[in-house]
Enzyme design. Structure first.
Site, PDB file in Angstrom:
ATOM      1  N   ASP A 203      17.240  29.835  21.628  1.00  0.00           N
ATOM      2  CA  ASP A 203      16.076  30.231  22.439  1.00  0.00           C
ATOM      3  C   ASP A 203      14.753  29.901  21.750  1.00  0.00           C
ATOM      4  O   ASP A 203      13.690  30.096  22.328  1.00  0.00           O
ATOM      5  CB  ASP A 203      16.159  31.736  22.726  1.00  0.00           C
ATOM      6  CG  ASP A 203      15.123  32.213  23.733  1.00  0.00           C
ATOM      7  OD1 ASP A 203      14.826  31.468  24.683  1.00  0.00           O
ATOM      8  OD2 ASP A 203      14.597  33.319  23.565  1.00  0.00           O
ATOM      9  N   SER A 227      11.235  33.615  28.723  1.00  0.00           N
ATOM     10  CA  SER A 227      12.540  33.149  29.174  1.00  0.00           C
ATOM     11  C   SER A 227      12.986  33.983  30.370  1.00  0.00           C
ATOM     12  O   SER A 227      12.854  35.208  30.371  1.00  0.00           O
ATOM     13  CB  SER A 227      13.569  33.280  28.051  1.00  0.00           C
ATOM     14  OG  SER A 227      13.184  32.530  26.918  1.00  0.00           O
ATOM     15  N   GLN A 277      18.236  26.617  30.312  1.00  0.00           N
ATOM     16  CA  GLN A 277      17.348  27.777  30.377  1.00  0.00           C
ATOM     17  C   GLN A 277      16.200  27.493  31.329  1.00  0.00           C
ATOM     18  O   GLN A 277      15.712  26.363  31.412  1.00  0.00           O
ATOM     19  CB  GLN A 277      16.792  28.099  28.992  1.00  0.00           C
ATOM     20  CG  GLN A 277      15.920  29.345  28.947  1.00  0.00           C
ATOM     21  CD  GLN A 277      15.401  29.640  27.550  1.00  0.00           C
ATOM     22  OE1 GLN A 277      14.405  29.060  27.133  1.00  0.00           O
ATOM     23  NE2 GLN A 277      16.075  30.516  26.823  1.00  0.00           N
TER      24      GLN A 277
END
Length: 287
Positions: A203, A227, A277
């Protein structure tokens, strides 16, 4: 205190409260929200501790529901959805201050032989030994490191292309990025620790690909980023303390959301993990 890698391992070492309930620390930070990779990594630890060791995780799908508050512990409730002959499924809810902030579904698969074998080849990029660390590259340019750099200290991250620092340098830049990464020290041999450490790291830089054409990746930011969801597929065993190439690209950004996908290769050129993502990108007021 230990090394940053020791602190990462400690962060992923959840306290078991009940059979299916775990509690994880959330470090005190001078930032608005808890790092999403931390929550995803801890949730996967919780799921993995309810599964037999002969079934490694093969995929996870997660949603970031609310921003976490740094410094407050997070409770992870595991729902044992399925225990089949070959597959095991777990659903995990991350709760902080009585509110759900994160939801994850993870699937585990007992290894078995298959009749189909192929993969895209690893891109031809400079070796990590020929590249500066991001900390050296950023520190040398800015003179000081941003506050969120503490999240990256457990990892040695090296950009395969030299960083751009001005808008003029961004002309013609594609929505792509790439880094070599590994932990800044050895990890325990437990495969779950390596998978969860890489989940944490996945991430950190993936949304760089969305921003690459519009603003320098380091320095002053023009967007509030968050996110929204995160998915990973684990294809082969790997060690997060060995060099891994994380190739990232963004096929589209529209309507304040940007999609990014990544492939992670080991040093031998094997594709070990795929990642996707979506992130939220809102212009900061006055920018």
């Amino acid at each position: 205190m230990g090394t940053p890698v020791d602190q990462l391992v400690d962060l992923l070492d959840l306290e078991r409260i009940e059979l299916n309930i775990f509690r994880g620390r959330s470090p005190e930070e001078a930032l608005q929200r808890t790092f999403g990779g931390q929550v995803a990594g801890q949730a996967l630890v919780a799921a993995g501790r309810t599964v037999d060791e002969d079934r490694p995780v093969h995929s996870l799908h997660a949603y970031f529901l609310r921003p976490g508050v740094p410094g407050l512990p997070i409770v992870y409730q595991v729902d044992r959805i399925r225990d089949g002959r070959s597959f095991t499924t777990r659903r995990v809810l991350g709760i902080q201050g009585g509110r759900s902030i994160f939801a994850l579904t993870a699937d585990f698969h007992k290894p078995e032989p298959g009749g189909i074998e192929h993969q895209f080849p690893m891109p031809d990029v400079p070796a990590p030994e020929d590249l500066p660390s991001a900390l050296d590259e950023v520190g040398g340019r800015l003179g000081e490191l941003p506050p969120f750099i503490s999240r990256r200290q457990p990892f040695d991250i090296r950009y395969v292309d030299r960083l751009k620092w001005t808008r003029e340098e961004l002309e013609g830049v594609e929505a792509r990025s790439g880094v070599w990464l590994r932990t800044n020290g050895a990890l325990p041999d437990d495969p779950l620790i390596h998978v969860c450490a890489l989940t944490y790291a996945s991430d950190m830089t993936l949304l760089d690909a969305v921003r690459a054409p519009v603003e320098p990746l380091w320095g002053e930011r023009n967007f509030d980023m968050a996110s929204l969801d995160h998915a990973m597929w684990f294809h082969r065993p790997f060690r997060a303390d060995d060099w891994l190439l994380y190739r990232q690209e963004s096929p589209i950004a529209h309507g304040a959301r940007g999609l990014a996908r990544g492939e992670i290769y080991d040093r031998q050129g094997q594709l070990v993990v795929s990642v996707m993502q979506e992130g939220l990108f809102r212009p900061l007021a006055g920018r």
